[in-house]
Scaffold this motif. Structure first.
Motif, PDB file in Angstrom:
ATOM      1  N   LEU A 166      -4.242  -3.900   8.544  1.00 36.04           N
ATOM      2  CA  LEU A 166      -4.176  -3.651   7.105  1.00 36.04           C
ATOM      3  C   LEU A 166      -4.847  -2.324   6.746  1.00 36.04           C
ATOM      4  CD1 LEU A 166      -3.725  -4.407   4.140  1.00 36.04           C
ATOM      5  CD2 LEU A 166      -5.803  -5.801   4.263  1.00 36.04           C
ATOM      6  N   LEU A 167      -6.053  -2.103   7.229  1.00 28.41           N
ATOM      7  CA  LEU A 167      -6.779  -0.880   6.885  1.00 28.41           C
ATOM      8  C   LEU A 167      -6.124   0.349   7.498  1.00 28.41           C
ATOM      9  CD1 LEU A 167     -10.515  -1.998   7.100  1.00 28.41           C
ATOM     10  CD2 LEU A 167      -8.958  -1.984   5.138  1.00 28.41           C
ATOM     11  N   TYR A 168      -5.499   0.193   8.653  1.00 26.74           N
ATOM     12  CA  TYR A 168      -4.774   1.304   9.281  1.00 26.74           C
ATOM     13  C   TYR A 168      -3.629   1.758   8.383  1.00 26.74           C
ATOM     14  CZ  TYR A 168      -2.310   3.913  12.952  1.00 26.74           C
ATOM     15  OH  TYR A 168      -1.684   4.894  13.687  1.00 26.74           O
ATOM     16  N   ILE A 169      -2.905   0.795   7.822  1.00 20.08           N
ATOM     17  CA  ILE A 169      -1.774   1.114   6.950  1.00 20.08           C
ATOM     18  C   ILE A 169      -2.260   1.686   5.622  1.00 20.08           C
ATOM     19  CG2 ILE A 169       0.132   0.084   5.650  1.00 20.08           C
ATOM     20  CD1 ILE A 169       0.400  -1.908   7.999  1.00 20.08           C
ATOM     21  N   VAL A 170      -3.290   1.079   5.044  1.00 18.62           N
ATOM     22  CA  VAL A 170      -3.843   1.580   3.783  1.00 18.62           C
ATOM     23  C   VAL A 170      -4.340   3.009   3.959  1.00 18.62           C
ATOM     24  CG1 VAL A 170      -5.730   1.293   2.140  1.00 18.62           C
ATOM     25  CG2 VAL A 170      -4.408  -0.696   2.862  1.00 18.62           C
ATOM     26  N   HIS A 171      -5.052   3.274   5.054  1.00 14.61           N
ATOM     27  CA  HIS A 171      -5.575   4.622   5.307  1.00 14.61           C
ATOM     28  C   HIS A 171      -4.438   5.622   5.443  1.00 14.61           C
ATOM     29  CE1 HIS A 171      -7.199   7.911   7.885  1.00 14.61           C
ATOM     30  NE2 HIS A 171      -8.222   7.788   7.061  1.00 14.61           N
ATOM     31  N   GLY A 172      -3.349   5.222   6.093  1.00 18.77           N
ATOM     32  CA  GLY A 172      -2.216   6.132   6.273  1.00 18.77           C
ATOM     33  C   GLY A 172      -1.528   6.494   4.980  1.00 18.77           C
ATOM     34  N   ASN A 173      -1.731   5.689   3.941  1.00 14.68           N
ATOM     35  CA  ASN A 173      -1.110   5.956   2.647  1.00 14.68           C
ATOM     36  C   ASN A 173      -2.063   6.602   1.646  1.00 14.68           C
ATOM     37  OD1 ASN A 173       1.825   4.634   2.234  1.00 14.68           O
ATOM     38  ND2 ASN A 173       0.689   3.528   3.797  1.00 14.68           N
ATOM     39  N   MET A 174      -3.304   6.835   2.047  1.00  9.05           N
ATOM     40  CA  MET A 174      -4.251   7.512   1.168  1.00  9.05           C
ATOM     41  C   MET A 174      -3.942   9.004   1.122  1.00  9.05           C
ATOM     42  SD  MET A 174      -7.933   5.776   2.085  1.00  9.05           S
ATOM     43  CE  MET A 174      -8.274   4.061   1.749  1.00  9.05           C
ATOM     44  N   GLU A 175      -4.129   9.600  -0.048  1.00 15.95           N
ATOM     45  CA  GLU A 175      -3.836  11.016  -0.238  1.00 15.95           C
ATOM     46  C   GLU A 175      -4.947  11.677  -1.033  1.00 15.95           C
ATOM     47  OE1 GLU A 175      -0.148  10.884  -2.311  1.00 15.95           O
ATOM     48  OE2 GLU A 175       1.049  10.645  -0.497  1.00 15.95           O
ATOM     49  N   GLY A 176      -4.930  12.999  -1.037  1.00 16.84           N
ATOM     50  CA  GLY A 176      -5.823  13.762  -1.896  1.00 16.84           C
ATOM     51  C   GLY A 176      -7.192  13.996  -1.291  1.00 16.84           C
ATOM     52  N   PRO A 177      -8.019  14.752  -1.998  1.00 16.93           N
ATOM     53  CA  PRO A 177      -9.364  15.052  -1.528  1.00 16.93           C
ATOM     54  C   PRO A 177     -10.242  13.808  -1.521  1.00 16.93           C
ATOM     55  CG  PRO A 177      -9.089  15.789  -3.794  1.00 16.93           C
ATOM     56  CD  PRO A 177      -7.735  15.362  -3.326  1.00 16.93           C
ATOM     57  N   GLY A 178     -11.243  13.829  -0.660  1.00 23.20           N
ATOM     58  CA  GLY A 178     -12.158  12.705  -0.593  1.00 23.20           C
ATOM     59  C   GLY A 178     -11.620  11.523   0.187  1.00 23.20           C
ATOM     60  N   LYS A 179     -10.508  11.712   0.924  1.00 24.05           N
ATOM     61  CA  LYS A 179      -9.969  10.622   1.725  1.00 24.05           C
ATOM     62  C   LYS A 179     -10.967  10.255   2.820  1.00 24.05           C
ATOM     63  CE  LYS A 179      -6.108   9.503   4.828  1.00 24.05           C
ATOM     64  NZ  LYS A 179      -4.784   9.930   5.341  1.00 24.05           N
ATOM     65  N   PRO A 180     -11.415   8.996   2.866  1.00 24.47           N
ATOM     66  CA  PRO A 180     -12.402   8.615   3.888  1.00 24.47           C
ATOM     67  C   PRO A 180     -11.751   8.509   5.259  1.00 24.47           C
ATOM     68  CG  PRO A 180     -11.714   6.691   2.651  1.00 24.47           C
ATOM     69  CD  PRO A 180     -11.046   7.870   1.999  1.00 24.47           C
ATOM     70  N   SER A 181     -12.569   8.591   6.278  1.00 24.52           N
ATOM     71  CA  SER A 181     -12.057   8.347   7.626  1.00 24.52           C
ATOM     72  C   SER A 181     -11.761   6.857   7.769  1.00 24.52           C
ATOM     73  CB  SER A 181     -13.078   8.787   8.677  1.00 24.52           C
ATOM     74  OG  SER A 181     -14.233   7.969   8.607  1.00 24.52           O
ATOM     75  N   LEU A 182     -10.887   6.522   8.704  1.00 25.64           N
ATOM     76  CA  LEU A 182     -10.506   5.126   8.903  1.00 25.64           C
ATOM     77  C   LEU A 182     -11.731   4.261   9.183  1.00 25.64           C
ATOM     78  CD1 LEU A 182      -8.327   2.962   9.252  1.00 25.64           C
ATOM     79  CD2 LEU A 182      -8.051   3.697  11.624  1.00 25.64           C
ATOM     80  N   ALA A 183     -12.668   4.798   9.959  1.00 24.09           N
ATOM     81  CA  ALA A 183     -13.855   4.027  10.337  1.00 24.09           C
ATOM     82  C   ALA A 183     -14.799   3.776   9.176  1.00 24.09           C
ATOM     83  CB  ALA A 183     -14.601   4.742  11.457  1.00 24.09           C
ATOM     84  N   HIS A 184     -14.670   4.539   8.088  1.00 19.48           N
ATOM     85  CA  HIS A 184     -15.602   4.423   6.972  1.00 19.48           C
ATOM     86  C   HIS A 184     -15.032   3.663   5.774  1.00 19.48           C
ATOM     87  CE1 HIS A 184     -17.633   7.674   9.227  1.00 19.48           C
ATOM     88  NE2 HIS A 184     -18.722   7.150   8.694  1.00 19.48           N
ATOM     89  N   ILE A 185     -13.844   3.065   5.922  1.00 17.47           N
ATOM     90  CA  ILE A 185     -13.295   2.243   4.832  1.00 17.47           C
ATOM     91  C   ILE A 185     -14.023   0.908   4.809  1.00 17.47           C
ATOM     92  CG2 ILE A 185     -11.254   1.096   3.916  1.00 17.47           C
ATOM     93  CD1 ILE A 185      -9.544   3.185   5.236  1.00 17.47           C
ATOM     94  N   ARG A 186     -14.576   0.548   3.670  1.00 14.90           N
ATOM     95  CA  ARG A 186     -15.307  -0.710   3.519  1.00 14.90           C
ATOM     96  C   ARG A 186     -14.486  -1.684   2.675  1.00 14.90           C
ATOM     97  NH1 ARG A 186     -20.080  -0.253   0.462  1.00 14.90           N
ATOM     98  NH2 ARG A 186     -20.421  -2.428   1.044  1.00 14.90           N
ATOM     99  N   PRO A 187     -13.894  -2.712   3.296  1.00 15.74           N
ATOM    100  CA  PRO A 187     -13.190  -3.733   2.496  1.00 15.74           C
ATOM    101  C   PRO A 187     -14.193  -4.630   1.793  1.00 15.74           C
ATOM    102  CG  PRO A 187     -13.181  -4.342   4.823  1.00 15.74           C
ATOM    103  CD  PRO A 187     -13.840  -2.987   4.746  1.00 15.74           C
ATOM    104  N   LEU A 188     -13.994  -4.849   0.502  1.00 14.67           N
ATOM    105  CA  LEU A 188     -14.948  -5.612  -0.303  1.00 14.67           C
ATOM    106  C   LEU A 188     -14.372  -6.898  -0.872  1.00 14.67           C
ATOM    107  CD1 LEU A 188     -16.386  -2.555  -2.292  1.00 14.67           C
ATOM    108  CD2 LEU A 188     -17.408  -3.665  -0.289  1.00 14.67           C
TER     109      LEU A 188
END
Length: 321
Positions: free
Chosen positions: A164-186
């Motif tokens: 899930l996070l791999y796909i979400v990260h691949g669809n993130m755009e723009g400045p401030g995009k976090p690295s895949l390892a730093h996405i925190r699901p809440l």
């Protein structure tokens, strides 16, 4: 209801033990449909009404309890998969509720263990813990449950969350995009879409909150994960209809009560971004290339209905701090 069931079933119905109102699907009828799930001593029967008719009741699914080899609890307990010995024996119970998933699993295990469930089983994290917290915690280590008859109760929290996070990260755009390892699901839960551009009204979607984004998506439960050695053709990608916005683009929240549910209205900033399609591969080679539409369009307003007040409060607290 029992009289109606007797008239529909070609054989005598066993003692009725539990009743659940939810959605169900299998590989032959993969579109989840609301119904009444009846748990008896030997089988699961799902009754539902015919399309465009509230009076015509049919048996939509029939599952022999002896066929169950594995019970898989999905991410945050939003659905439960019952898997038999063949690829055709898959029944997916869509609860859209971590508590209802646990109630269903407890009732099922009580039948399958003939009422001899141990204290260790009853206190197991999958049956007594907070499934959302456990599934979003990378450090959690949840053992499987094994009954004497060989039945296994398991989860794939880390694997599904990684995909899930791999796909979400691949669809993130723009400045401030976090690295895949730093996405925190809440937060990960089911919501009813009341008003979201280009999504069907009143449809049930999954909502993901991270430390940087809010995401709407639909999780395919019937064909994912594919049983080992199965020749089933994947009808849909595991996650689809992705709609993603940055938390920094949320302008305000409006919370109201509607039919005993909390409805959260998101208003986003008016800046527009391009809508485009992407092809994102799953993190592992266990699935084919997945096509997802990134429907992110700032300036939208989302109206989402939360069935669980505590989860709506988690969302509000995270966004307001």
């Amino acid at each position: 209801m029992l009289e109606k069931l007797e008239s529909l079933s070609p054989r005598k119905v066993n003692k009725l033990l539990s009743i659940f109102w939810l959605k169900a699907a299998n590989s032959k009828q993969p579109i989840p449909k609301p119904g009444c799930l009846l748990l008896t001593e030997k089988e699961i029967i799902v009754l539902s009404s015919e399309a465009n008719s509230d009076d015509t009741i049919t048996i939509r699914h029939h599952f022999n309890l002896l066929e169950i080899k594995m019970v898989q609890i999905s991410l945050a307990g939003q659905h439960v998969r019952l898997i038999g010995s063949t690829e055709d024996t898959i029944l997916v119970v869509f609860t859209h509720s971590k508590e209802l998933s646990q109630d269903f699993c407890k009732a099922l295990l009580k039948v399958l263990s003939q009422g001899k469930s141990s204290e260790e089983t009853e206190d197991h994290p999958l049956l007594s813990g907070d499934l959302m917290v456990l599934s979003l915690d990378w450090t959690s280590n949840i053992p499987d449950i094994f009954l004497d008859n060989g039945l296994q109760v398991t989860c794939r929290f880390k694997g599904i969350l990684a995909d899930l996070l791999y796909i979400v990260h691949g669809n993130m755009e723009g400045p401030g995009k976090p690295s895949l390892a730093h996405i925190r699901p809440l937060l990960y839960t089911s919501v009813k879409v009341k008003d979201v551009p280009r999504l069907p009204k009143d449809a049930i979607y999954q909502f993901l909150l991270t430390d940087s984004h809010v995401v709407l998506l639909r999780e395919e439960g019937v064909f994912h994960p594919v049983p080992r050695g199965s020749s089933l053709l994947l009808a849909n990608p595991q996650f689809q209809a992705l709609k993603l916005c940055r938390r920094s683009d949320i302008r305000c929240l409006f919370v109201r009560k509607d039919d005993n549910c909390l409805v959260v209205d998101f208003t986003f900033k008016s800046q527009k971004t391009n809508t485009r399609e992407k092809k994102i591969e799953f993190r592992r080679g266990s699935a084919d290339v997945c096509s997802i539409s990134n429907l992110s369009s700032q300036g939208d307003s989302w109206k989402l209905c939360f069935g669980c007040t505590s989860e709506a409060e988690i969302l509000i607290n995270h966004l307001c701090t």
